[in-house]
Enzyme design. Sequence first.
Site, PDB file in Angstrom:
ATOM      1  CG  ASP A 163     -53.373   3.102  -3.529  1.00 35.82           C
ATOM      2  OD1 ASP A 163     -53.341   2.779  -4.730  1.00 35.82           O
ATOM      3  OD2 ASP A 163     -53.694   4.243  -3.131  1.00 35.82           O
ATOM      4  CD  GLU A 210     -50.207   1.846  -7.076  1.00 32.73           C
ATOM      5  OE1 GLU A 210     -50.804   1.814  -8.166  1.00 32.73           O
ATOM      6  OE2 GLU A 210     -50.649   2.445  -6.073  1.00 32.73           O
TER       7      GLU A 210
END
Length: 738
Positions: A369, A405
């Site tokens: 993330d 990401e």
Amino acid sequence: MATEAWLTPKHHFPYELIPYELSIGSPFPLGATVDQGGVNFSLFSAHATGVELCLFDDAGHSESHRIALSEQTQQIWHGYVHGLKAGQLYAYRVYGPYEPQLGHRFNPHKLLLDPYARQLVGEYQHHRANYGYELNSSSEDLSFSTLDNAAFMPKCKVVDIRPLIAAAKASAIRPLVRRPLAQSIIYEMHLKGFTAAHPEIDDKRRGTFAGLASKPAIDYLVELGVTCVELLPVQAFFTEPFLLEKQLTNYWGYNSIGFFAPEPSYLSSADISEFRVMVDALHSAGIEVILDVVYNHSAEGSRLGPTLSFRGIDNLSYYRLHPNDKRFYINDTGCGNTLNINHPRMLQLVLDSLRYWVEVMGVDGFRFDLAACLGREAYGFDPGSGFFDALLQDPVLCQVKLIAEPWDIGPGGYQLGNFPVAFSEWNDRYRDTMRRFWRGDHGMLPEFARRFHGSGDFFEHSGRPPAASINFLTSHDGFTLGDLVSYTHRHNLANGEDNRDGHQENFSYHYGVEGPTSDPNIMAIRARQQRNLLTTLLLSQGVPMLLSGDETGRTQLGNNNAYCQDNKLNWFDWSSLGMDRELLAFTRTLIALRKRFPLLCARHFIHEQLAAQPLASSCARLDWFSRQGDQMTKSLWSESMCRSLSVVLSGDLALKGKQQALLLMVNADDNPLVFTPPTLAHLSPWQCLIHTQSDSQLGTPLDTQSSPCAGPLDAQVLPTRYQLQDRSLMLFHADLIL
């Protein structure tokens, strides 16, 4: 201000005499480590003046003993407690200066979680005692709270991981399930939401690791055909105070506090081996497991957040602080703080955590993330950062699947295509392009072709393959696929933020009515558009990622930021009313087709050949044609009003020496269009594999000798001219006759 009374530990506790013998122990490994004689405790803090180990009864309600850890090695506090056993509940109190301007926020009134805890027991309760400062004081975080928070915090549990390690070494399943990422079909799911409402799973197991390991859940995944599940965060997390005050929860889980501990609410029992059992069950079914991990920030939030772990152990070491006023946290994550991954002990913690989930818990990879945070040095983002170098040289971690990401909100935060060669990346350019193309936006043909081809303009320059692009249409963050074609605007009022949260531009459209409708024409268009988008996803070069529930038409009623909705709005709807079985069957067919033709997931980028070359002259090629059957030229690509084309993918598609070709005819226009298939030598007649046209309006062949394709996997022959319905596509295949 610093309070001298708290700079050194107190030794006159109102507790019974310690019945345990304490010896020096070892600084490594960090955390609580069990052996036959007791437990070794080890905690890093560079700036503490004292550390106390706090032991609790089995319920975690009463603190029974405190033990001062006086030994220090390399800024690590450690001690070995003889006679202690697995199952013991514990936490820490850490002493030192409370000087927020200098970055220090020590407060021994706050019970702190071990960053290396393997399991957490009990629930976090929102209370003012969890804050290191006095709430509502005029000096904000400069004040000092003497409220004790032990009653409101979960406790760490000593876990003997030796049986798990032994089981991992003995397991023969995992090596058999490994496959190249290029051949993967990823299914992004929420661990709880997938089984929370499943009627065939016991109530106790719904929404847990055991629920996902159950036969009904795994049978569904096998029948769907996905090869890999990507789980939203399953490491222990807390809900932010502002959500708790609104009686909401952090459903997604992007608020981690324990990087080794499974989320307690996802356990149906008190045994963390439940996670490993789930992984083994998925592996036995041929399905890999990727974890979505959050190493960019913690649940402690901004300077005004609670003191739960890192902040009270050594705030200056664990977090990135503003150099001119260390009261304030650098907030490249938008979540209040940024973990200091550049510190060697924080870096060690992340790498130790990753290895633990691979070696002990058995997972196959990670999706990071806000991964731009992990590569940001003092001077900015660097693909050769310390974290990436350490990760990629690690003999264990360099072998697993790594997905980034590729953005955050920090300086230079958008880094699509700039991660190291071992990484794949979530490709939002693919997402937005395919949404806009099928919505009917003008001027999208060249961009459509680049994304369909694998986004070589982002990834090939560094020697990366098409598998570097994780292609997706939707994810947990944003509209579902059904909502993407049913709503033009977000509808997030349930989140309690006056509909200001979530993305404002979604490249979506409702096709006549905002939200649900009974209009058959609108419903037909929405059905076609979902199939168009799914077909494009499964036929594109790169790695497809499907959002759980998109294959059944799941809706969130227009909420494009449902991070705080732990209810039926987010849960997988297994009911007959909530499941579009025709769309599910269509998706299964698409996945089967992708597996049938492996060149759809080519290992290398397919480059353009000369138009004069016959198809069979190359192992693999991609040719683009106008709907009139002409080879695409620069002028044709530049026609901004054109929303149609044909593409031919040819070569050794089955990897068995048999040359084949696929023809995809695409009409994203809002009018029916006539297509002429390209004239190609050495081909058997084109035969239909799948289409997205409405059966009642199936296109008409414009010669009298041929009949149209009637449905998926039909064996009808493509006519020489064919009228394709508005907003639809058709896929054909043919053999190359050499």
